[in-house]
Design a protein around this motif. Structure first.
Motif, PDB file in Angstrom:
ATOM      1  N   LEU A   1     -50.396  67.598  29.063  1.00  0.00           N
ATOM      2  CA  LEU A   1     -49.092  67.006  28.807  1.00  0.00           C
ATOM      3  C   LEU A   1     -48.847  65.778  29.678  1.00  0.00           C
ATOM      4  N   GLN A   2     -49.178  65.857  30.955  1.00  0.00           N
ATOM      5  CA  GLN A   2     -48.966  64.704  31.839  1.00  0.00           C
ATOM      6  C   GLN A   2     -49.733  63.481  31.345  1.00  0.00           C
ATOM      7  N   ALA A   3     -50.976  63.681  30.916  1.00  0.00           N
ATOM      8  CA  ALA A   3     -51.779  62.560  30.427  1.00  0.00           C
ATOM      9  C   ALA A   3     -51.162  61.967  29.169  1.00  0.00           C
ATOM     10  N   ASP A   4     -50.603  62.813  28.326  1.00  0.00           N
ATOM     11  CA  ASP A   4     -49.955  62.331  27.109  1.00  0.00           C
ATOM     12  C   ASP A   4     -48.765  61.440  27.448  1.00  0.00           C
ATOM     13  N   LEU A   5     -47.905  61.887  28.346  1.00  0.00           N
ATOM     14  CA  LEU A   5     -46.717  61.120  28.696  1.00  0.00           C
ATOM     15  C   LEU A   5     -47.065  59.819  29.402  1.00  0.00           C
ATOM     16  N   ILE A   6     -47.995  59.886  30.350  1.00  0.00           N
ATOM     17  CA  ILE A   6     -48.411  58.678  31.065  1.00  0.00           C
ATOM     18  C   ILE A   6     -49.065  57.697  30.109  1.00  0.00           C
ATOM     19  N   GLY A   7     -49.950  58.185  29.253  1.00  0.00           N
ATOM     20  CA  GLY A   7     -50.661  57.310  28.325  1.00  0.00           C
ATOM     21  C   GLY A   7     -49.753  56.625  27.328  1.00  0.00           C
ATOM     22  N   ARG A   8     -48.629  57.254  26.993  1.00  0.00           N
ATOM     23  CA  ARG A   8     -47.659  56.664  26.067  1.00  0.00           C
ATOM     24  C   ARG A   8     -46.663  55.736  26.761  1.00  0.00           C
ATOM     25  N   GLY A   9     -46.764  55.624  28.076  1.00  0.00           N
ATOM     26  CA  GLY A   9     -45.816  54.797  28.805  1.00  0.00           C
ATOM     27  C   GLY A   9     -44.440  55.411  28.883  1.00  0.00           C
ATOM     28  N   LEU A  10     -44.366  56.733  28.924  1.00  0.00           N
ATOM     29  CA  LEU A  10     -43.079  57.429  28.994  1.00  0.00           C
ATOM     30  C   LEU A  10     -42.816  58.019  30.370  1.00  0.00           C
ATOM     31  N   ALA A  11     -43.694  57.743  31.321  1.00  0.00           N
ATOM     32  CA  ALA A  11     -43.513  58.246  32.687  1.00  0.00           C
ATOM     33  C   ALA A  11     -44.402  57.424  33.612  1.00  0.00           C
ATOM     34  N   ARG A  12     -44.079  57.484  34.899  1.00  0.00           N
ATOM     35  CA  ARG A  12     -44.912  56.863  35.921  1.00  0.00           C
ATOM     36  C   ARG A  12     -45.583  57.948  36.761  1.00  0.00           C
ATOM     37  N   VAL A  13     -46.751  57.647  37.295  1.00  0.00           N
ATOM     38  CA  VAL A  13     -47.401  58.576  38.216  1.00  0.00           C
ATOM     39  C   VAL A  13     -46.580  58.624  39.503  1.00  0.00           C
ATOM     40  N   ALA A  14     -46.245  59.826  39.932  1.00  0.00           N
ATOM     41  CA  ALA A  14     -45.466  60.015  41.160  1.00  0.00           C
ATOM     42  C   ALA A  14     -45.919  61.317  41.806  1.00  0.00           C
ATOM     43  N   THR A  15     -46.873  61.221  42.696  1.00  0.00           N
ATOM     44  CA  THR A  15     -47.441  62.396  43.351  1.00  0.00           C
ATOM     45  C   THR A  15     -46.706  62.675  44.659  1.00  0.00           C
ATOM     46  N   MET A  16     -47.032  63.817  45.257  1.00  0.00           N
ATOM     47  CA  MET A  16     -46.487  64.150  46.569  1.00  0.00           C
ATOM     48  C   MET A  16     -47.533  64.961  47.313  1.00  0.00           C
ATOM     49  N   PRO A  17     -47.400  65.084  48.637  1.00  0.00           N
ATOM     50  CA  PRO A  17     -48.398  65.843  49.383  1.00  0.00           C
ATOM     51  C   PRO A  17     -48.532  67.259  48.844  1.00  0.00           C
ATOM     52  N   GLY A  18     -49.771  67.665  48.631  1.00  0.00           N
ATOM     53  CA  GLY A  18     -50.034  69.003  48.135  1.00  0.00           C
ATOM     54  C   GLY A  18     -49.879  69.168  46.642  1.00  0.00           C
ATOM     55  N   ALA A  19     -49.505  68.088  45.949  1.00  0.00           N
ATOM     56  CA  ALA A  19     -49.329  68.159  44.492  1.00  0.00           C
ATOM     57  C   ALA A  19     -49.771  66.855  43.853  1.00  0.00           C
ATOM     58  N   ALA A  20     -51.005  66.447  44.181  1.00  0.00           N
ATOM     59  CA  ALA A  20     -51.524  65.179  43.679  1.00  0.00           C
ATOM     60  C   ALA A  20     -52.806  65.346  42.865  1.00  0.00           C
ATOM     61  N   ALA A  21     -53.171  66.577  42.541  1.00  0.00           N
ATOM     62  CA  ALA A  21     -54.387  66.806  41.764  1.00  0.00           C
ATOM     63  C   ALA A  21     -54.303  66.073  40.431  1.00  0.00           C
ATOM     64  N   GLY A  22     -55.386  65.413  40.065  1.00  0.00           N
ATOM     65  CA  GLY A  22     -55.431  64.687  38.804  1.00  0.00           C
ATOM     66  C   GLY A  22     -54.925  63.266  38.884  1.00  0.00           C
ATOM     67  N   ALA A  23     -54.504  62.834  40.085  1.00  0.00           N
ATOM     68  CA  ALA A  23     -53.910  61.503  40.218  1.00  0.00           C
ATOM     69  C   ALA A  23     -54.859  60.394  39.810  1.00  0.00           C
ATOM     70  N   ASP A  24     -56.142  60.542  40.109  1.00  0.00           N
ATOM     71  CA  ASP A  24     -57.086  59.467  39.796  1.00  0.00           C
ATOM     72  C   ASP A  24     -57.106  59.153  38.302  1.00  0.00           C
ATOM     73  N   ARG A  25     -57.183  60.196  37.482  1.00  0.00           N
ATOM     74  CA  ARG A  25     -57.203  59.969  36.031  1.00  0.00           C
ATOM     75  C   ARG A  25     -55.847  59.481  35.530  1.00  0.00           C
ATOM     76  N   LEU A  26     -54.784  60.043  36.043  1.00  0.00           N
ATOM     77  CA  LEU A  26     -53.454  59.630  35.604  1.00  0.00           C
ATOM     78  C   LEU A  26     -53.176  58.173  35.977  1.00  0.00           C
ATOM     79  N   LEU A  27     -53.631  57.743  37.145  1.00  0.00           N
ATOM     80  CA  LEU A  27     -53.443  56.344  37.537  1.00  0.00           C
ATOM     81  C   LEU A  27     -54.195  55.398  36.605  1.00  0.00           C
ATOM     82  N   ARG A  28     -55.379  55.793  36.165  1.00  0.00           N
ATOM     83  CA  ARG A  28     -56.120  54.952  35.216  1.00  0.00           C
ATOM     84  C   ARG A  28     -55.394  54.888  33.873  1.00  0.00           C
ATOM     85  N   LEU A  29     -54.864  56.024  33.432  1.00  0.00           N
ATOM     86  CA  LEU A  29     -54.112  56.031  32.174  1.00  0.00           C
ATOM     87  C   LEU A  29     -52.855  55.174  32.295  1.00  0.00           C
TER      88      LEU A  29
END
Length: 248
Positions: free
Chosen positions: A105-133
């Protein structure tokens, strides 16, 4: 299968509703906060924003909620939690997978331009792929990336955005370690110009030497702008800093 490394499975559920804040409400009463992203919200704007700007942000927020409700309500979801699995309000913090359906779901929203990547300590798994999307969506000007309100800010443009979550990119003019903290300065006057502060580099997963080596480098950071001398972002985890910026 987990959508990213560093996640643990949580009990599956069925989505009963989507709140106005984008939180998924499950049939078993659990509330799920979507990890690693920020949906459009009225607080994306400073207090002096115009009526037109507020209308535009409200429209982006509505588009994100509409997408969530269309793909989630009444459907089973698989939850994958990062190290920090609950927020201070007791909500489950999770990466969400709909299968069958849109998948991650996160990749879908980010890829559609409906959200921005916003991680926090201890909850940043997957950030690398989401940032590319996110970068691809920004280059293609999909969704909110077609609106200047969401454009990455130059360091000199940060003052009006104090109190908001922003993506800032620019060249580090100077880098210094002062009493254990590292400061990345983006202008000649550290008392007024934009600065990134890393209070505990080791806890943030960053090496002091690597941070100091960012002097004269073009980087991108994201976080909440607050006034300390000039505008500042406090960097508390490594995923919020991009030393290799994909322009767009």
């Amino acid at each position: 299968m987990a959508p990213a490394a560093g996640l643990s499975p949580a009990a599956d559920g069925v989505v009963r509703a989507v709140g106005d804040d984008g939180v998924l409400v499950l049939e078993d009463a659990r509330r799920v906060r979507l990890a690693a992203l920020r949906l459009p919200h009225a607080t994306d704007l400073p207090p002096d924003a115009s009526a037109d700007e507020r209308t535009r942000v409200a429209a982006w927020a509505g588009a994100a909620r509409d997408r969530l409700r269309a793909v989630c309500v009444g459907r089973p979801v698989r939850l994958w939690t990062p190290r920090v699995a609950r927020d201070r309000y007791g909500r489950v913090v999770a990466q969400v997978v709909l299968s069958p359906g849109v998948g991650w779901l996160q990749a879908d929203l980010i890829g559609r331009g409906l959200a921005r990547v916003a991680t926090m300590p201890g909850a940043a798994a997957g950030a690398d792929r989401l940032l590319r999307l996110e970068a691809r969506a920004r280059i293609a000007r999909r969704g909110l990336w077609d609106d200047p309100l969401y454009a990455p800010r130059a360091p000199t443009e940060t003052w009006p955005w104090i109190g908001t979550f922003q993506i800032v990119r620019g060249t580090v003019r100077d880098a210094a370690r002062v009493r254990g903290r590292v400061y990345l300065n983006f202008g000649p006057d550290w008392r007024r110009d934009f600065t990134v502060m890393v209070e505990r580099p080791r806890d943030a997963g960053l090496a002091v030497a690597d941070l100091l080596d960012l002097k004269h480098q073009f980087i991108q950071v994201r976080g909440w702008l607050f006034p300390t001398n000039g505008p500042m972002i406090a960097l508390d985890h490594s995923e919020a800093l991009e030393a290799h910026v994909i322009l767009g």
